[in-house]
Design a protein around this motif. Structure first.
Motif, PDB file in Angstrom:
ATOM      1  N   ALA A 208       0.826  -1.210   0.000  1.00  0.00           N
ATOM      2  CA  ALA A 208       0.000   0.000   0.000  1.00  0.00           C
ATOM      3  C   ALA A 208       0.860   1.260   0.000  1.00  0.00           C
ATOM      4  CB  ALA A 208      -0.932   0.000   1.205  1.00  0.00           C
ATOM      5  N   VAL A 209       1.916   1.281   0.813  1.00  0.00           N
ATOM      6  CA  VAL A 209       2.801   2.442   0.861  1.00  0.00           C
ATOM      7  C   VAL A 209       3.471   2.666  -0.484  1.00  0.00           C
ATOM      8  CG1 VAL A 209       4.980   3.299   1.807  1.00  0.00           C
ATOM      9  CG2 VAL A 209       3.225   2.419   3.338  1.00  0.00           C
ATOM     10  N   ASN A 210       3.921   1.580  -1.104  1.00  0.00           N
ATOM     11  CA  ASN A 210       4.596   1.734  -2.385  1.00  0.00           C
ATOM     12  C   ASN A 210       3.634   2.127  -3.492  1.00  0.00           C
ATOM     13  OD1 ASN A 210       7.674   0.827  -2.424  1.00  0.00           O
ATOM     14  ND2 ASN A 210       6.635  -0.314  -0.817  1.00  0.00           N
ATOM     15  N   LEU A 211       2.403   1.652  -3.435  1.00  0.00           N
ATOM     16  CA  LEU A 211       1.407   2.107  -4.393  1.00  0.00           C
ATOM     17  C   LEU A 211       1.159   3.605  -4.230  1.00  0.00           C
ATOM     18  CD1 LEU A 211      -1.268  -0.752  -4.397  1.00  0.00           C
ATOM     19  CD2 LEU A 211       0.345  -0.174  -6.223  1.00  0.00           C
ATOM     20  N   THR A 212       1.093   4.057  -2.982  1.00  0.00           N
ATOM     21  CA  THR A 212       0.864   5.478  -2.722  1.00  0.00           C
ATOM     22  C   THR A 212       2.051   6.312  -3.172  1.00  0.00           C
ATOM     23  OG1 THR A 212      -0.545   4.924  -0.844  1.00  0.00           O
ATOM     24  CG2 THR A 212       0.268   7.186  -0.957  1.00  0.00           C
ATOM     25  N   ASP A 213       3.273   5.817  -2.921  1.00  0.00           N
ATOM     26  CA  ASP A 213       4.458   6.521  -3.386  1.00  0.00           C
ATOM     27  C   ASP A 213       4.432   6.659  -4.909  1.00  0.00           C
ATOM     28  OD1 ASP A 213       5.396   6.781  -0.820  1.00  0.00           O
ATOM     29  OD2 ASP A 213       6.631   4.990  -0.907  1.00  0.00           O
ATOM     30  N   THR A 214       4.023   5.589  -5.585  1.00  0.00           N
ATOM     31  CA  THR A 214       3.898   5.638  -7.036  1.00  0.00           C
ATOM     32  C   THR A 214       2.866   6.673  -7.449  1.00  0.00           C
ATOM     33  OG1 THR A 214       4.515   3.304  -7.270  1.00  0.00           O
ATOM     34  CG2 THR A 214       3.313   4.293  -9.094  1.00  0.00           C
ATOM     35  N   ALA A 215       1.798   6.788  -6.640  1.00  0.00           N
ATOM     36  CA  ALA A 215       0.723   7.720  -6.969  1.00  0.00           C
ATOM     37  C   ALA A 215       1.131   9.179  -6.809  1.00  0.00           C
ATOM     38  CB  ALA A 215      -0.498   7.438  -6.084  1.00  0.00           C
ATOM     39  N   ASP A 216       2.185   9.459  -6.053  1.00  0.00           N
ATOM     40  CA  ASP A 216       2.678  10.828  -5.895  1.00  0.00           C
ATOM     41  C   ASP A 216       3.704  11.087  -7.000  1.00  0.00           C
ATOM     42  OD1 ASP A 216       3.727  13.249  -5.237  1.00  0.00           O
ATOM     43  OD2 ASP A 216       4.360  12.692  -3.215  1.00  0.00           O
ATOM     44  N   PRO A 217       3.321  11.784  -8.059  1.00  0.00           N
ATOM     45  CA  PRO A 217       4.199  11.901  -9.224  1.00  0.00           C
ATOM     46  C   PRO A 217       5.437  12.760  -9.013  1.00  0.00           C
ATOM     47  CG  PRO A 217       2.265  13.280  -9.496  1.00  0.00           C
ATOM     48  CD  PRO A 217       2.041  12.482  -8.248  1.00  0.00           C
ATOM     49  N   THR A 218       5.532  13.450  -7.876  1.00  0.00           N
ATOM     50  CA  THR A 218       6.696  14.328  -7.666  1.00  0.00           C
ATOM     51  C   THR A 218       7.652  13.818  -6.591  1.00  0.00           C
ATOM     52  OG1 THR A 218       5.560  15.663  -5.979  1.00  0.00           O
ATOM     53  CG2 THR A 218       5.304  16.341  -8.287  1.00  0.00           C
ATOM     54  N   ALA A 219       7.323  12.693  -5.947  1.00  0.00           N
ATOM     55  CA  ALA A 219       8.096  12.260  -4.784  1.00  0.00           C
ATOM     56  C   ALA A 219       9.561  11.996  -5.111  1.00  0.00           C
ATOM     57  CB  ALA A 219       7.457  11.016  -4.170  1.00  0.00           C
ATOM     58  N   ASN A 220       9.811  11.141  -6.105  1.00  0.00           N
ATOM     59  CA  ASN A 220      11.196  10.801  -6.454  1.00  0.00           C
ATOM     60  C   ASN A 220      11.950  12.013  -6.977  1.00  0.00           C
ATOM     61  OD1 ASN A 220      10.564   8.222  -5.778  1.00  0.00           O
ATOM     62  ND2 ASN A 220      10.449   7.455  -7.876  1.00  0.00           N
ATOM     63  N   LEU A 221      11.281  12.763  -7.841  1.00  0.00           N
ATOM     64  CA  LEU A 221      11.924  13.922  -8.442  1.00  0.00           C
ATOM     65  C   LEU A 221      12.334  14.937  -7.388  1.00  0.00           C
ATOM     66  CD1 LEU A 221      12.667  14.996 -11.250  1.00  0.00           C
ATOM     67  CD2 LEU A 221      10.443  16.140 -11.313  1.00  0.00           C
ATOM     68  N   ALA A 222      11.483  15.108  -6.379  1.00  0.00           N
ATOM     69  CA  ALA A 222      11.788  16.065  -5.317  1.00  0.00           C
ATOM     70  C   ALA A 222      12.948  15.595  -4.443  1.00  0.00           C
ATOM     71  CB  ALA A 222      10.546  16.301  -4.460  1.00  0.00           C
TER      72      ALA A 222
END
Length: 273
Positions: A153-167
């Motif tokens: 669930a956490v990883n699905l949510t992280d995927t759903a945040d399109p700016t997380a990795n980039l930030a």
């Protein structure tokens, strides 16, 4: 966006989880195989070739709209046993910058499907609804079914945040490609963003994350990539990621977004547990 990273108001523990998932990626470049050969590509959309410009454009629009409806689809290859993962729900950007999400998470293995209502709160808090009662499961012991549900669930949510990795990896990322494309018939620009793990390790302030980055570099993984489609108004339409969840297997996920800015309902399970 792809492979995990934080920096949007989430806790250090979540950053470590995201980074460890990110750094176990088995392929250095994500396939952009979702072709649109039968669709007409409309050229001329604005493009951003600097990472900071892309992040600013998408973050500004995301923080203005704040809400979106989600469709998450993917596959978890757990020890050679494929499992289909689907999540239908919504996300909301909170005032502090973190992302909350709710979705019905369905995992199908060997033709048998199991579904569960999930809510993920900023900081990696995960709640599962069982018999009408919300229970927090992210603190469950490692190896338990509850912990596995929470990890996915956490990883699905992280995927759903399109700016997380980039930030999180902004200083170590570059825009490798920006091309006109379409998503469900809508004109879009498809971005390929590459993160230099050597540079990311040098700049990482968290010792645990830095150690994980360094270990991956020593094993020969020197970069990771992610793919993001945005429309003419800088709204994310789709993101793709591939990552390895320790103890579970490789998770490949596509997140599709629609109805940005429309009201969504996300339960507040901390008030009902």
């Amino acid at each position: 966006m792809r492979e995990r990273g934080r920096g949007q108001g989430k806790g250090a523990g979540t950053l470590v989880l995201i980074a460890f998932a990110l750094l176990a990626v088995l392929a250095s470049v994500v396939s952009c195989a979702r072709g649109n050969s039968d669709e007409t590509v409309v050229p001329g959309l604005p493009k951003y070739y600097a990472t900071a410009d892309l992040l600013t454009a998408v973050s500004t629009r995301r923080n203005t709209d704040r809400t979106a409806v989600l469709r998450l689809t993917g596959q978890l290859d757990a020890a050679g046993t494929p499992a289909e993962v689907v999540g239908d729900g919504a996300l909301r950007v909170e005032q502090g910058g973190g992302v909350s999400a709710r979705f019905t998470q369905t995992v199908t293995v060997g033709g048998r499907a199991q579904s569960s209502a999930m809510v993920v709160r900023p900081g990696g808090q995960v709640f599962q609804q069982v018999a009408g009662v919300w229970t927090r499961i992210d603190e469950a012991p490692t190896g338990t079914t509850e912990k596995q549900w929470a990890t996915v669930a956490v990883n699905l949510t992280d995927t759903a945040d399109p700016t997380a990795n980039l930030a999180h990896f902004r200083e170590a990322a570059l825009v490798a490609d920006a091309v006109d494309d379409t998503v469900a018939g809508m004109p879009a620009v498809r971005y390929l963003v590459v993160v230099d793990l050597v540079r990311a390790a040098d700049q990482e302030p968290d010792p645990a994350v830095r150690a994980a980055l360094t270990e991956q570099v020593q094993r020969g993984l020197t970069r990771i990539s992610s793919t993001l489609w945005i429309d003419a108004a800088n709204r994310p339409l789709r993101s793709e990621s591939r990552q390895t969840l320790p103890g579970l297997g490789e998770l490949t996920v596509t997140a599709d977004y629609r109805d940005w800015g429309t009201p969504v309902s996300i339960p507040e399970p901390e008030a009902t547990t």
